[in-house]
Design a protein around this motif. Structure first.
Motif, PDB file in Angstrom:
ATOM      1  N   TRP A  79     -82.347 -10.954  -7.786  1.00 27.68           N
ATOM      2  CA  TRP A  79     -83.170 -11.426  -8.910  1.00 27.68           C
ATOM      3  C   TRP A  79     -83.540 -10.255  -9.816  1.00 27.68           C
ATOM      4  O   TRP A  79     -83.462 -10.354 -11.050  1.00 27.68           O
ATOM      5  CB  TRP A  79     -84.429 -12.114  -8.364  1.00 27.68           C
ATOM      6  CG  TRP A  79     -85.343 -12.629  -9.413  1.00 27.68           C
ATOM      7  CD1 TRP A  79     -85.318 -13.863  -9.993  1.00 27.68           C
ATOM      8  CD2 TRP A  79     -86.445 -11.923 -10.021  1.00 27.68           C
ATOM      9  NE1 TRP A  79     -86.335 -13.969 -10.923  1.00 27.68           N
ATOM     10  CE2 TRP A  79     -87.033 -12.791 -10.949  1.00 27.68           C
ATOM     11  CE3 TRP A  79     -86.985 -10.655  -9.862  1.00 27.68           C
ATOM     12  CZ2 TRP A  79     -88.129 -12.419 -11.728  1.00 27.68           C
ATOM     13  CZ3 TRP A  79     -88.074 -10.283 -10.635  1.00 27.68           C
ATOM     14  CH2 TRP A  79     -88.630 -11.165 -11.555  1.00 27.68           C
ATOM     15  N   THR A  80     -83.920  -9.141  -9.206  1.00 28.33           N
ATOM     16  CA  THR A  80     -84.306  -7.955  -9.981  1.00 28.33           C
ATOM     17  C   THR A  80     -83.111  -7.416 -10.756  1.00 28.33           C
ATOM     18  O   THR A  80     -83.233  -7.076 -11.940  1.00 28.33           O
ATOM     19  CB  THR A  80     -84.888  -6.870  -9.050  1.00 28.33           C
ATOM     20  OG1 THR A  80     -85.981  -7.425  -8.311  1.00 28.33           O
ATOM     21  CG2 THR A  80     -85.365  -5.671  -9.843  1.00 28.33           C
ATOM     22  N   ALA A  81     -81.954  -7.335 -10.103  1.00 28.75           N
ATOM     23  CA  ALA A  81     -80.752  -6.842 -10.785  1.00 28.75           C
ATOM     24  C   ALA A  81     -80.389  -7.747 -11.970  1.00 28.75           C
ATOM     25  O   ALA A  81     -80.026  -7.253 -13.045  1.00 28.75           O
ATOM     26  CB  ALA A  81     -79.589  -6.737  -9.803  1.00 28.75           C
ATOM     27  N   ALA A  82     -80.499  -9.049 -11.792  1.00 25.69           N
ATOM     28  CA  ALA A  82     -80.217  -9.979 -12.890  1.00 25.69           C
ATOM     29  C   ALA A  82     -81.192  -9.742 -14.048  1.00 25.69           C
ATOM     30  O   ALA A  82     -80.803  -9.784 -15.226  1.00 25.69           O
ATOM     31  CB  ALA A  82     -80.293 -11.424 -12.396  1.00 25.69           C
ATOM     32  N   PHE A  83     -82.453  -9.496 -13.728  1.00 27.64           N
ATOM     33  CA  PHE A  83     -83.444  -9.198 -14.765  1.00 27.64           C
ATOM     34  C   PHE A  83     -83.055  -7.922 -15.515  1.00 27.64           C
ATOM     35  O   PHE A  83     -83.104  -7.879 -16.751  1.00 27.64           O
ATOM     36  CB  PHE A  83     -84.838  -9.063 -14.138  1.00 27.64           C
ATOM     37  CG  PHE A  83     -85.901  -8.653 -15.113  1.00 27.64           C
ATOM     38  CD1 PHE A  83     -86.394  -9.546 -16.038  1.00 27.64           C
ATOM     39  CD2 PHE A  83     -86.399  -7.356 -15.101  1.00 27.64           C
ATOM     40  CE1 PHE A  83     -87.369  -9.164 -16.957  1.00 27.64           C
ATOM     41  CE2 PHE A  83     -87.372  -6.955 -16.004  1.00 27.64           C
ATOM     42  CZ  PHE A  83     -87.860  -7.871 -16.937  1.00 27.64           C
ATOM     43  N   LEU A  84     -82.662  -6.892 -14.784  1.00 25.78           N
ATOM     44  CA  LEU A  84     -82.288  -5.624 -15.417  1.00 25.78           C
ATOM     45  C   LEU A  84     -81.087  -5.786 -16.340  1.00 25.78           C
ATOM     46  O   LEU A  84     -81.021  -5.135 -17.396  1.00 25.78           O
ATOM     47  CB  LEU A  84     -81.970  -4.572 -14.353  1.00 25.78           C
ATOM     48  CG  LEU A  84     -83.117  -4.132 -13.453  1.00 25.78           C
ATOM     49  CD1 LEU A  84     -82.619  -3.161 -12.400  1.00 25.78           C
ATOM     50  CD2 LEU A  84     -84.251  -3.524 -14.259  1.00 25.78           C
ATOM     51  N   ARG A  85     -80.158  -6.617 -15.956  1.00 23.48           N
ATOM     52  CA  ARG A  85     -78.939  -6.808 -16.757  1.00 23.48           C
ATOM     53  C   ARG A  85     -79.210  -7.502 -18.090  1.00 23.48           C
ATOM     54  O   ARG A  85     -78.352  -7.524 -18.970  1.00 23.48           O
ATOM     55  CB  ARG A  85     -77.893  -7.582 -15.957  1.00 23.48           C
ATOM     56  CG  ARG A  85     -77.282  -6.742 -14.861  1.00 23.48           C
ATOM     57  CD  ARG A  85     -76.119  -7.462 -14.161  1.00 23.48           C
ATOM     58  NE  ARG A  85     -75.640  -6.666 -13.064  1.00 23.48           N
ATOM     59  CZ  ARG A  85     -76.029  -6.818 -11.788  1.00 23.48           C
ATOM     60  NH1 ARG A  85     -76.882  -7.788 -11.457  1.00 23.48           N
ATOM     61  NH2 ARG A  85     -75.552  -6.027 -10.859  1.00 23.48           N
ATOM     62  N   ARG A  86     -80.395  -8.043 -18.261  1.00 16.17           N
ATOM     63  CA  ARG A  86     -80.757  -8.676 -19.533  1.00 16.17           C
ATOM     64  C   ARG A  86     -81.030  -7.651 -20.627  1.00 16.17           C
ATOM     65  O   ARG A  86     -81.056  -7.996 -21.810  1.00 16.17           O
ATOM     66  CB  ARG A  86     -81.982  -9.568 -19.356  1.00 16.17           C
ATOM     67  CG  ARG A  86     -81.719 -10.774 -18.490  1.00 16.17           C
ATOM     68  CD  ARG A  86     -82.910 -11.672 -18.250  1.00 16.17           C
ATOM     69  NE  ARG A  86     -84.009 -11.520 -19.165  1.00 16.17           N
ATOM     70  CZ  ARG A  86     -85.250 -11.923 -18.907  1.00 16.17           C
ATOM     71  NH1 ARG A  86     -85.534 -12.510 -17.765  1.00 16.17           N
ATOM     72  NH2 ARG A  86     -86.209 -11.751 -19.781  1.00 16.17           N
ATOM     73  N   PHE A  87     -81.252  -6.389 -20.230  1.00 19.89           N
ATOM     74  CA  PHE A  87     -81.583  -5.352 -21.213  1.00 19.89           C
ATOM     75  C   PHE A  87     -80.325  -4.644 -21.681  1.00 19.89           C
ATOM     76  O   PHE A  87     -79.408  -4.401 -20.907  1.00 19.89           O
ATOM     77  CB  PHE A  87     -82.550  -4.327 -20.609  1.00 19.89           C
ATOM     78  CG  PHE A  87     -83.891  -4.907 -20.285  1.00 19.89           C
ATOM     79  CD1 PHE A  87     -84.851  -5.079 -21.264  1.00 19.89           C
ATOM     80  CD2 PHE A  87     -84.188  -5.310 -18.997  1.00 19.89           C
ATOM     81  CE1 PHE A  87     -86.081  -5.640 -20.967  1.00 19.89           C
ATOM     82  CE2 PHE A  87     -85.423  -5.867 -18.686  1.00 19.89           C
ATOM     83  CZ  PHE A  87     -86.370  -6.034 -19.672  1.00 19.89           C
TER      84      PHE A  87
END
Length: 168
Positions: free
Chosen positions: A95-103
């Protein structure tokens, strides 16, 4: 050659999370092979007043989630700290990695002088973006990732430095 704030943050965060996820896989496999209750490993502590393994993983995730969001000038999304199992912790990492990939780079680059204020139980911490990344987020990411690694290693999980660093 210079390095951008994006290059020094998002790819570094993602690599650390990938490596942490791989360490969780090794821990889960160890528990299965040794017929151990996996919650013994995810609840392990180095000392009674320290956070357990599960909390170390949660904090590592929170550091990079908050780091990316604040460098981009947005509020980090809340996430409850309820994970206990290896599978739940891996889902949090995902979930955290997916959030980071949004930037993207445009959101992070140029944040060197952005004022960042962190509210803690001990008071407010004031940073510029660069000081926040280099002096707070990255050290905390590595501290909590290393502590998670050490907790598993101390519990008999066969891990090496290569597992922590990940593939070259």
């Amino acid at each position: 050659m210079t390095i951008s704030m994006y290059q020094a943050s998002i790819p570094v965060f993602l690599r650390a999370l990938d490596n942490l996820s791989a360490i969780l896989d090794i821990g889960a496999a160890h528990a299965a092979a040794k017929q151990l209750d996996p919650l013994v490993l995810t609840g392990a502590r180095l000392y009674p007043d320290m956070f357990p393994f599960s909390r170390q993983v949660q904090i590592a995730c929170d550091m990079v989630k908050g780091g990316a969001a604040r460098l981009a000038g947005v509020e980090p999304p809340p996430r409850a700290d309820t994970e206990k199992t290896f599978a739940e912790l891996k889902e949090r990492i995902d979930w955290t990695a997916a959030f980071l990939r949004r930037f993207d780079a445009e959101q992070i680059d140029g944040s060197e002088d952005r004022p960042i204020v962190i509210r803690t139980p001990f008071g407010e911490l004031h940073f510029t973006g660069q000081r926040y990344l280099l002096g707070f987020v990255l050290p905390n990411l590595y501290f909590h990732s290393t502590t998670a690694y050490n907790l598993l290693r101390h519990s008999g999980v066969e891990l090496g430095k290569r597992d922590f660093l990940g593939p070259a």
